[in-house]
Design an enzyme around this catalytic site. Sequence first.
Site, PDB file in Angstrom:
ATOM      1  N   LYS A 189      -6.589  37.911  45.663  1.00  0.00           N
ATOM      2  CA  LYS A 189      -5.978  38.094  44.345  1.00  0.00           C
ATOM      3  C   LYS A 189      -4.600  38.728  44.509  1.00  0.00           C
ATOM      4  O   LYS A 189      -4.367  39.453  45.473  1.00  0.00           O
ATOM      5  CB  LYS A 189      -6.828  39.049  43.500  1.00  0.00           C
ATOM      6  CG  LYS A 189      -8.101  38.456  42.953  1.00  0.00           C
ATOM      7  CD  LYS A 189      -8.804  39.449  42.053  1.00  0.00           C
ATOM      8  CE  LYS A 189     -10.106  38.853  41.527  1.00  0.00           C
ATOM      9  NZ  LYS A 189      -9.905  37.698  40.649  1.00  0.00           N
TER      10      LYS A 189
ATOM     11  N   ARG B 292     -20.213  33.190  40.557  1.00  0.00           N
ATOM     12  CA  ARG B 292     -21.177  32.094  40.352  1.00  0.00           C
ATOM     13  C   ARG B 292     -22.038  31.882  41.591  1.00  0.00           C
ATOM     14  O   ARG B 292     -23.185  31.470  41.490  1.00  0.00           O
ATOM     15  CB  ARG B 292     -20.424  30.827  39.927  1.00  0.00           C
ATOM     16  CG  ARG B 292     -19.434  30.329  40.941  1.00  0.00           C
ATOM     17  CD  ARG B 292     -18.416  29.358  40.354  1.00  0.00           C
ATOM     18  NE  ARG B 292     -17.361  30.053  39.601  1.00  0.00           N
ATOM     19  CZ  ARG B 292     -16.377  29.431  38.970  1.00  0.00           C
ATOM     20  NH1 ARG B 292     -16.306  28.114  38.964  1.00  0.00           N
ATOM     21  NH2 ARG B 292     -15.465  30.121  38.312  1.00  0.00           N
TER      22      ARG B 292
HETATM   23  N1  BES Z   1     -13.979  38.573  38.628  1.00  0.00           N
HETATM   24  C1  BES Z   1     -13.166  37.451  38.388  1.00  0.00           C
HETATM   25  C2  BES Z   1     -12.976  37.153  36.896  1.00  0.00           C
HETATM   26  C3  BES Z   1     -12.225  38.167  36.094  1.00  0.00           C
HETATM   27  C4  BES Z   1     -10.864  38.035  35.895  1.00  0.00           C
HETATM   28  C5  BES Z   1     -12.870  39.207  35.498  1.00  0.00           C
HETATM   29  C6  BES Z   1     -10.172  38.941  35.136  1.00  0.00           C
HETATM   30  C7  BES Z   1     -12.180  40.122  34.731  1.00  0.00           C
HETATM   31  C8  BES Z   1     -10.840  39.997  34.546  1.00  0.00           C
HETATM   32  C9  BES Z   1     -13.776  36.220  39.039  1.00  0.00           C
HETATM   33  O1  BES Z   1     -14.501  36.451  40.174  1.00  0.00           O
HETATM   34  C10 BES Z   1     -12.647  35.329  39.397  1.00  0.00           C
HETATM   35  O2  BES Z   1     -11.864  35.722  40.218  1.00  0.00           O
HETATM   36  N2  BES Z   1     -12.567  34.152  38.783  1.00  0.00           N
HETATM   37  C11 BES Z   1     -11.524  33.241  39.043  1.00  0.00           C
HETATM   38  C12 BES Z   1     -12.129  31.867  39.108  1.00  0.00           C
HETATM   39  C13 BES Z   1     -11.188  30.811  39.631  1.00  0.00           C
HETATM   40  C14 BES Z   1     -10.869  31.069  41.071  1.00  0.00           C
HETATM   41  C15 BES Z   1     -11.833  29.465  39.454  1.00  0.00           C
HETATM   42  C16 BES Z   1     -10.525  33.357  37.901  1.00  0.00           C
HETATM   43  O3  BES Z   1     -10.933  33.576  36.769  1.00  0.00           O
HETATM   44  O4  BES Z   1      -9.327  33.261  38.159  1.00  0.00           O
HETATM   45 MN    MN Z   2     -13.288  36.502  41.926  1.00  0.00          MN
END
Ligand code: BES
Ligand code: MN
Length: 488
Positions: A264, A338
């Site tokens: 991230k 997931r």
């Molecule tokens: N934990 C994150 C989602 C999230 C984002 C929670 C912002 C709270 C605030 C999740 O694991 C994630 O990183 N999801 C990705 C999915 C993508 C890679 C398909 C996302 O939402 O960018």
């Molecule tokens: Mn994630």
Amino acid sequence: MKITFSDTAKADIVAFVVDQGAKLPEAAQELDETCGGLLSEAAAADRFKGKTGQQVMIVLPGTCQARRAVLVGGGKAGERDARAWEKIGAGLVKSHAGSGFKSLALHADTPENAAAAAGGAKLAAYRFDTYFTRLKDEDKPSLETLSLVLADDAGAKRAFQPVDADTDGTALARDLMHEPPNILYPAAFAKRIKDLEGDGLEVEVLGEKEMEKLGMGALLGVGQGSVRESQLAVMKWMGGSEGEDPVILCGKGVCFDTGGISLKPGPSMEDMKGDMGGAAAVTGTMLALARRKAKANVIGLVGLVENMPDGNAIRPGDILTSASGQTIEVQNTDAEGRLVLSDVLWYAQEHFKPAAIVDLATLTGAIIISLGHEHAGLFSNNDALAGAITQAGEGSGETVWRLPLGEPYDKLLKSKFADMRNIGGRAAGSVTAAQFLQRFVSKDIAWAHLDIAGVAWRDGEKDATDPAWASGFGPRLLSQWIAESYEA
Ligand code: BES
Ligand code: MN
Ligand code: ZN
């Protein structure tokens, strides 16, 4: 803060609810007379209209027992439901917690409304200051007791019992969310859950060896880049009739989500300590059910992992075999929630006979784009279940909004090399994430998925009932849903 119920007010601050557009209430008459009409004068002040949340404070003469009187706007009398009373209780605590006074008494009407106001006050009094070592006295709350004043104080005390339990669940969920990720790693979270045995929950914790035996390659894959051991915690509250199928709650417990190799960006990454919000919601709900001795059979399952970049971490391109036997091509290691839930959902169906499954997860950033911070996203294969959860959301104030599922979305998960891939592309990110989970739920089980990424925490302006970073979303909604659907 201590909460009491009494038929007489004795406090530093006494508060009265004033109907919108109306004069001073009956309960305030006596005090008004003893202080020479100061209260009715304040009630008639130009800008005080009795609108919900509006407050006016009166300094009382030394001859009065109380030091201050507060008139709180109650909105239109006919529209003042328990949730409005919750807001009134919360607003009073927010305004006067640091006033220097120790006690506040609020005049209420019915036991249910008094209990709701007390619940709101408790939510507003929440603080997480474990790690401050230099707090000055003036930075600490002064308010020690809130008493609700009404004729049927015994009835209010009884009505408060389940509200008290539910808000204990909210506070636990908030605490777990606030703990830093160096302190609350998977095994530490599992230990906190184990401690809930003292409240009457039955707890079992599985480590990596046990999960390997169960073939949980998806959950274990996420945790393999971390030096912290992954855990699966099982909490049982069997307060319903014997032999009745249990409701199963599943939670995403990513104690820290760096994104893994699909790292991230830096800004706000610290918020990802809250990526165990689903697991916190499930844990808080289990505590609430135990504390209010719910007459229902409920099992909570949380998958606890840490998602780290490392020489041993999963890579984009890796293919994992889940406990269900289905294979998953990992195209983005940041779509890890997931993967964790797929094995937890499978465990729920292999080991129990679920009456319904509800999972909660801070699953996608896309849900914040869709719904902001106002509603959790709801996905379900069952209209009755979706309806019941939506209704409990309205009742508890933890609201949800249903989004679609369907075959055209499911197709987006097609992989060239495995049964599926773990992302669906740019479009409808929250829907494809839900679609992924649905592949691990048998068609004949009523299932709902709540994407709580937008509601689990929030910076900026907040409601008085939600004073800190983490909202503790979940326990109040789920406890109410279970009460309405399984205990009525
Ligand atoms: N934990 C994150 C989602 C999230 C984002 C929670 C912002 C709270 C605030 C999740 O694991 C994630 O990183 N999801 C990705 C999915 C993508 C890679 C398909 C996302 O939402 O960018
Ligand atoms: Mn994630
Ligand atoms: Zn995540």
